[in-house]
Design a protein around this motif. Sequence first.
Motif, mmCIF file in Angstrom:
data_model
loop_
_atom_site.group_PDB
_atom_site.id
_atom_site.type_symbol
_atom_site.label_atom_id
_atom_site.label_comp_id
_atom_site.label_asym_id
_atom_site.label_seq_id
_atom_site.Cartn_x
_atom_site.Cartn_y
_atom_site.Cartn_z
ATOM 1 N N GLU A 283 0.815 -1.220 0.000
ATOM 2 C CA GLU A 283 0.000 0.000 0.000
ATOM 3 C C GLU A 283 0.846 1.267 0.000
ATOM 4 O OE1 GLU A 283 -3.301 -0.178 -0.277
ATOM 5 O OE2 GLU A 283 -3.008 -2.351 -0.403
ATOM 6 N N LEU A 284 2.159 1.123 -0.011
ATOM 7 C CA LEU A 284 3.034 2.290 0.073
ATOM 8 C C LEU A 284 2.894 3.161 -1.171
ATOM 9 C CD1 LEU A 284 5.285 3.784 1.600
ATOM 10 C CD2 LEU A 284 6.940 2.349 0.392
ATOM 11 N N GLU A 285 2.744 4.463 -0.941
ATOM 12 C CA GLU A 285 2.612 5.428 -2.030
ATOM 13 C C GLU A 285 3.625 6.544 -1.832
ATOM 14 O OE1 GLU A 285 -0.868 8.187 -4.154
ATOM 15 O OE2 GLU A 285 -1.208 7.274 -2.198
ATOM 16 N N MET A 286 4.319 6.912 -2.908
ATOM 17 C CA MET A 286 5.256 8.034 -2.859
ATOM 18 C C MET A 286 4.690 9.168 -3.706
ATOM 19 S SD MET A 286 9.337 8.222 -3.783
ATOM 20 C CE MET A 286 9.837 7.236 -2.365
ATOM 21 N N MET A 287 4.519 10.322 -3.059
ATOM 22 C CA MET A 287 3.903 11.466 -3.723
ATOM 23 C C MET A 287 4.862 12.650 -3.751
ATOM 24 S SD MET A 287 0.258 11.324 -1.673
ATOM 25 C CE MET A 287 -0.465 12.617 -2.671
ATOM 26 N N ILE A 288 4.777 13.440 -4.816
ATOM 27 C CA ILE A 288 5.526 14.683 -4.894
ATOM 28 C C ILE A 288 4.582 15.832 -4.573
ATOM 29 C CG2 ILE A 288 6.923 16.204 -6.335
ATOM 30 C CD1 ILE A 288 8.230 13.530 -5.765
ATOM 31 N N LEU A 289 4.896 16.599 -3.556
ATOM 32 C CA LEU A 289 4.097 17.765 -3.202
ATOM 33 C C LEU A 289 4.644 18.968 -3.958
ATOM 34 C CD1 LEU A 289 2.073 19.419 -1.604
ATOM 35 C CD2 LEU A 289 3.698 19.461 0.303
ATOM 36 N N LYS A 290 3.876 19.446 -4.932
ATOM 37 C CA LYS A 290 4.289 20.624 -5.691
ATOM 38 C C LYS A 290 4.015 21.862 -4.849
ATOM 39 C CE LYS A 290 3.980 22.889 -10.176
ATOM 40 N NZ LYS A 290 5.441 23.015 -10.218
ATOM 41 N N VAL A 291 5.056 22.445 -4.322
ATOM 42 C CA VAL A 291 4.931 23.579 -3.409
ATOM 43 C C VAL A 291 4.839 24.870 -4.209
ATOM 44 C CG1 VAL A 291 5.994 24.836 -1.503
ATOM 45 C CG2 VAL A 291 6.211 22.346 -1.640
ATOM 46 N N THR A 292 3.780 25.633 -3.969
ATOM 47 C CA THR A 292 3.582 26.925 -4.616
ATOM 48 C C THR A 292 3.488 28.011 -3.551
ATOM 49 O OG1 THR A 292 1.161 26.760 -4.564
ATOM 50 C CG2 THR A 292 2.303 25.797 -6.481
ATOM 51 N N GLU A 293 3.604 29.254 -3.984
ATOM 52 C CA GLU A 293 3.491 30.374 -3.042
ATOM 53 C C GLU A 293 2.101 30.423 -2.418
ATOM 54 O OE1 GLU A 293 5.949 32.239 -1.915
ATOM 55 O OE2 GLU A 293 7.247 30.982 -3.171
ATOM 56 N N GLN A 294 1.067 30.061 -3.197
ATOM 57 C CA GLN A 294 -0.287 30.079 -2.670
ATOM 58 C C GLN A 294 -0.460 29.031 -1.570
ATOM 59 O OE1 GLN A 294 -2.490 32.351 -3.333
ATOM 60 N NE2 GLN A 294 -4.065 31.481 -2.015
ATOM 61 N N LYS A 295 0.148 27.854 -1.755
ATOM 62 C CA LYS A 295 0.067 26.816 -0.730
ATOM 63 C C LYS A 295 0.790 27.241 0.536
ATOM 64 C CE LYS A 295 -0.547 22.826 -3.770
ATOM 65 N NZ LYS A 295 0.020 21.561 -4.285
ATOM 66 N N LEU A 296 1.931 27.898 0.385
ATOM 67 C CA LEU A 296 2.664 28.375 1.560
ATOM 68 C C LEU A 296 1.883 29.465 2.277
ATOM 69 C CD1 LEU A 296 6.311 28.526 0.124
ATOM 70 C CD2 LEU A 296 5.388 26.854 1.733
ATOM 71 N N LEU A 297 1.174 30.295 1.505
ATOM 72 C CA LEU A 297 0.422 31.402 2.094
ATOM 73 C C LEU A 297 -0.702 30.891 2.988
ATOM 74 C CD1 LEU A 297 0.356 34.529 2.000
ATOM 75 C CD2 LEU A 297 -1.356 34.333 0.183
ATOM 76 N N ARG A 298 -1.351 29.797 2.582
ATOM 77 C CA ARG A 298 -2.490 29.311 3.362
ATOM 78 C C ARG A 298 -2.072 28.387 4.512
ATOM 79 N NH1 ARG A 298 -5.079 24.998 -0.985
ATOM 80 N NH2 ARG A 298 -3.662 23.258 -0.519
#
Length: 381
Positions: free
Chosen positions: A352-367
């Motif tokens: 069940e292991l899943e590897m995900m890439i979190l695309k970090v944006t300025e909007q995500k950091l702001l919230r």
Amino acid sequence: MALHSLSKAEKDVFYELWRNEGGLSRKSIAKATNLSKATISRLTQQLIEKGFVLDSPPVPSTHKGRPYSVLNVNNGELLVGGVHIHSKTMNIVLGDLSGRVKHARSLDHSRYDVLDKLYEIPKIIRNSFDESISAVLVFSIVTPGIVDESTGNVVKSFYTQSETVNLKKLSDEWKTTLEIENDANALLVSEMLLGSIPLRDALYIDREFGASLVLNGRIFRGPHGGAGEFGHLQVDPSGPECWCGKKGCVAAFFDPKNLHDRFSGLVPNGSLKMDDRSFLRFLNELYSENSNEEYVRAFQQLLDKLAAAIANVVDLLGLETIVLNSRNPFFSDKAVDYLRKKVFDMSLGHTELEMMILKVTEQKLLRTPLAVSVGRILGVF
């Protein structure tokens, strides 16, 4: 409205409403929470009286039953906020419980005046946003460093130097509920609450190999907030020396100085004069396009050590999800494909292991500070 006035049962009902943006009937809430209709009727009435929930006029039932009303979170009036401290700026933000930003302002600072700038926040909120910080239900300070959530103490951040800085003391002066959270923890909380990462056991690895752990639905912090030092896992006792005093830490292998030494003679001399961030990106780009077998082998040996560290954590804790920060140059393109395969090969058959890439944006950091405040209200994490 006072946050401390919500009981655990009220928070459970409130969370169910928050998860359903279109609202729910009392009958639907009772079904989702396995509570009796009488209990739900009492709890929802309390939430309405406290201003957290709005009740709609009754609407006709699609069947032959009695008309019913739909309950919704009082999103228009409830206000949360926070500040995200970065190395040269801090972002002050106010928003609603859905993580929608209503007001935002960026403030420059140096490493020496971070605390002075924090003390200016109530004035900025009043003058720039026409709001009072005391009207904010929860205000969160998201900061680098080791954060003891219970005391509000912050250590080992760029602005604390060798001292312990207590940020919780601002709560009395600001007259609001104050949360202090580490930046890696905060980003993972934000993406689980407001983004696309599933709410389950997970390891998140940040751009500089800091980490955050969610276990049994809660951030795992350790006794004083120091858990998650993934970068200081020792993967080779004979490896390069780390600033922490050990040898062969993950962070030491990926330190730009050590990478210069490792790849000297395998990369163009001009690349060794790049700034650290550009050099790291260059190494990854070179791996993605390079046919030089010696360079590829050296780069993959480096990734093998990182994969071993990740696989060890996965096996120790039985994790289901690995989340990698897209701003780490080693978590992109061909490199992450190799890393994913190695981690799956090295771990003990976690199907069940899943590897995900979190695309970090300025909007995500702001919230992100908003998500920490929302999580506090909902009683999660």
